[in-house]
Design a protein around this motif. Structure first.
Motif, short mmCIF file in Angstrom:
data_model
loop_
_atom_site.label_atom_id
_atom_site.label_comp_id
_atom_site.label_asym_id
_atom_site.label_seq_id
_atom_site.Cartn_x
_atom_site.Cartn_y
_atom_site.Cartn_z
N ALA A 11 0.85 -1.33 0.08
CA ALA A 11 -0.15 -0.01 -0.02
C ALA A 11 0.79 1.15 -0.03
CB ALA A 11 -1.02 -0.09 1.20
N PRO A 12 1.74 1.31 0.79
CA PRO A 12 2.81 2.53 0.69
C PRO A 12 3.41 2.85 -0.58
CG PRO A 12 2.90 1.39 2.73
CD PRO A 12 2.25 0.70 2.15
N ILE A 13 3.91 1.75 -1.03
CA ILE A 13 4.53 1.62 -2.28
C ILE A 13 3.59 2.07 -3.60
CG2 ILE A 13 5.95 0.38 -4.01
CD1 ILE A 13 6.97 -1.42 -1.91
N ARG A 14 2.30 1.65 -3.47
CA ARG A 14 1.37 1.72 -4.39
C ARG A 14 1.06 3.53 -4.60
NH1 ARG A 14 -3.74 -1.61 -3.85
NH2 ARG A 14 -2.12 -3.20 -4.19
N ARG A 15 0.79 3.76 -3.23
CA ARG A 15 0.47 5.35 -2.98
C ARG A 15 1.60 6.28 -3.48
NH1 ARG A 15 -1.75 3.61 1.94
NH2 ARG A 15 0.04 4.22 2.88
N TRP A 16 2.91 5.82 -3.36
CA TRP A 16 4.33 6.54 -3.70
C TRP A 16 4.26 6.56 -4.98
CZ3 TRP A 16 9.16 5.93 -5.56
CH2 TRP A 16 9.90 7.12 -5.28
N VAL A 17 4.19 5.64 -5.86
CA VAL A 17 4.31 5.38 -7.14
C VAL A 17 3.36 5.96 -7.85
CG1 VAL A 17 4.11 3.86 -9.16
CG2 VAL A 17 5.73 3.17 -7.17
N LEU A 18 2.01 6.12 -7.47
CA LEU A 18 0.96 6.68 -8.13
C LEU A 18 0.98 8.15 -7.71
CD1 LEU A 18 -1.70 3.79 -7.82
CD2 LEU A 18 -0.47 4.47 -9.65
N TYR A 19 1.77 8.62 -6.67
CA TYR A 19 1.52 10.07 -6.32
C TYR A 19 1.99 10.95 -7.53
CZ TYR A 19 2.27 14.21 -3.63
OH TYR A 19 2.23 15.53 -2.93
N SER A 20 2.98 10.75 -8.37
CA SER A 20 3.41 11.40 -9.42
C SER A 20 4.09 10.64 -10.27
CB SER A 20 4.24 12.61 -8.82
OG SER A 20 5.60 12.03 -8.39
N ARG A 21 4.51 11.01 -11.71
CA ARG A 21 5.13 10.41 -12.74
C ARG A 21 6.54 10.15 -12.29
NH1 ARG A 21 2.31 12.81 -18.12
NH2 ARG A 21 0.08 12.13 -17.62
N LEU A 24 7.22 7.42 -10.48
CA LEU A 24 6.99 6.11 -11.23
C LEU A 24 8.27 5.98 -12.04
CD1 LEU A 24 5.52 3.84 -12.42
CD2 LEU A 24 4.72 5.35 -14.06
N THR A 25 9.05 7.09 -12.60
CA THR A 25 10.22 6.90 -13.38
C THR A 25 11.35 6.26 -12.44
OG1 THR A 25 9.45 8.57 -14.65
CG2 THR A 25 11.74 7.94 -14.98
N ILE A 26 11.35 7.02 -11.24
CA ILE A 26 12.49 6.76 -10.54
C ILE A 26 12.30 5.26 -10.08
CG2 ILE A 26 13.40 7.13 -8.08
CD1 ILE A 26 12.61 10.14 -8.45
N THR A 27 11.25 4.67 -9.79
CA THR A 27 11.04 3.27 -9.32
C THR A 27 11.53 2.29 -10.63
OG1 THR A 27 9.28 4.03 -7.95
CG2 THR A 27 9.35 1.66 -8.52
N ILE A 28 11.27 2.62 -11.63
CA ILE A 28 11.51 1.84 -12.62
C ILE A 28 13.15 1.88 -12.84
CG2 ILE A 28 11.37 1.46 -15.12
CD1 ILE A 28 8.47 2.52 -15.31
N VAL A 29 13.80 2.91 -12.88
CA VAL A 29 15.13 3.14 -13.23
C VAL A 29 15.83 2.23 -11.92
CG1 VAL A 29 17.19 4.55 -13.15
CG2 VAL A 29 15.14 5.06 -14.39
N ALA A 30 15.33 2.35 -10.73
CA ALA A 30 15.80 1.66 -9.70
C ALA A 30 15.82 0.14 -9.80
CB ALA A 30 15.28 2.27 -8.37
N ALA A 31 14.68 -0.50 -10.13
CA ALA A 31 14.60 -1.73 -10.55
C ALA A 31 15.51 -2.10 -11.37
CB ALA A 31 13.12 -2.19 -10.76
#
Length: 289
Positions: A11-21, A24-31
């Motif tokens: 839930a926290p990860i979903r809220r943080w990713v969906l908070y702004s684009r 989302l970009t930072i999460t993809i690059v980090a993965a």
């Protein structure tokens, strides 16, 4: 009544990713970065192991093929003095006959007495079995008449020129024995038997004794028939027509005169006695009643 349970981790990860684009970009690059680092840590390079194996066991396919080729070249060369005849070397290649000293000597003698080759072809084929190229002296000693090889080879081991062992092969011919000295030499494709210099030749005086082969007499041309050879068959005379007999006689006489060269003048036709027959006409002759 169902209760709405919230996953405390997602839930926290979903809220943080969906908070702004941006998140989302930072999460993809980090993965992707995490996956790259994990792959670098847990993967291993086989270069060192393969290099050590190659050094410890040098029998690679390329090395094995090269070793087999060298063994085949060296293994095909034979020192067995198996005598051969001229027909035994027919159709064999230069590499095949170079494996045996008697076969090489017989091939040399066969080419030496071959009269069907031009001078350039003769020198080229002869040079395939010699250590040195045939010189002008050898070319001048080439037989000008056919010389036949009369038997198989006779071989024996002798001391080679310049040291080492060699083989001397005797090839009998109509003009005497041709003594050929051969030695195993290293060529570009391996060891082969080659004829050593000075290149053997036949005694020119013995070759000249064979003489030029007699030419078959050409068939005599048909000469003109003499008067004695001419036989005239009389043409059958017709009992019903006298002028036909006269015509056939006049046609035969010039033919007889042409077949007889000794007669210079034509004979006159023999006159036929009797009245000249009047031909039957559909219309009367001019002036006849």
């Amino acid at each position: 009544m169902p209760t709405n349970t919230v996953n405390p981790v997602l839930a926290p990860i979903r809220r943080w990713v969906l908070y702004s684009r941006t998140n989302l970009t930072i999460t993809i690059v980090a993965a992707f970065a995490v996956l790259f680092v994990a792959g670098s840590l847990f993967s291993h390079s086989p270069t060192a192991t393969n290099t050590a194996s190659a050094a410890e066991f040098p029998t690679t396919p390329t090395a094995s093929a090269s070793a087999d080729a060298d063994a085949a070249v060296d293994g095909d060369l034979t020192h067995d003095l198996t005598e051969v005849t001229e027909s035994a070397i027919a159709g064999k290649s230069a590499a095949a006959v170079a494996e045996s000293p008697p076969a090489t000597a017989m091939t040399y003698a066969h080419i030496y007495v071959d009269r069907s080759l031009s001078n350039n072809e003769w020198k080229t084929k002869l040079g395939k079995h010699t250590a040195d190229a045939p010189s002008v002296t050898v070319l001048n000693a080439r037989p000008l008449v056919p010389v036949a090889i009369t038997g198989p080879t006779r071989s024996e081991s002798v001391a080679g020129i310049g040291g080492g062992s060699a083989v001397q092969v005797v090839v009998p011919t109509q003009a005497g024995d041709m003594r050929i000295t051969l030695k195993a030499t290293d060529s570009g494709s391996g060891s082969v038997w080659q004829v050593q210099s000075p290149l053997p030749t036949l005694d020119r005086s013995e070759v000249d004794k064979l003489g030029v082969p007699s030419l078959t007499s050409a068939p005599t041309s048909k000469s003109a028939p003499t008067p004695e050879m001419v036989t005239t068959t009389p043409a059958p005379q017709s009992t019903t027509s006298t002028d036909a007999t006269a015509t056939s006689t006049s046609m035969q006489e010039p033919a007889a005169s042409t077949t007889s060269p000794s007669t210079s003048l034509e004979r006159a036709p023999i006159p036929v006695p009797g009245p000249i027959p009047i031909p039957d006409l559909d219309t009367p002759l001019p002036g006849a009643l």
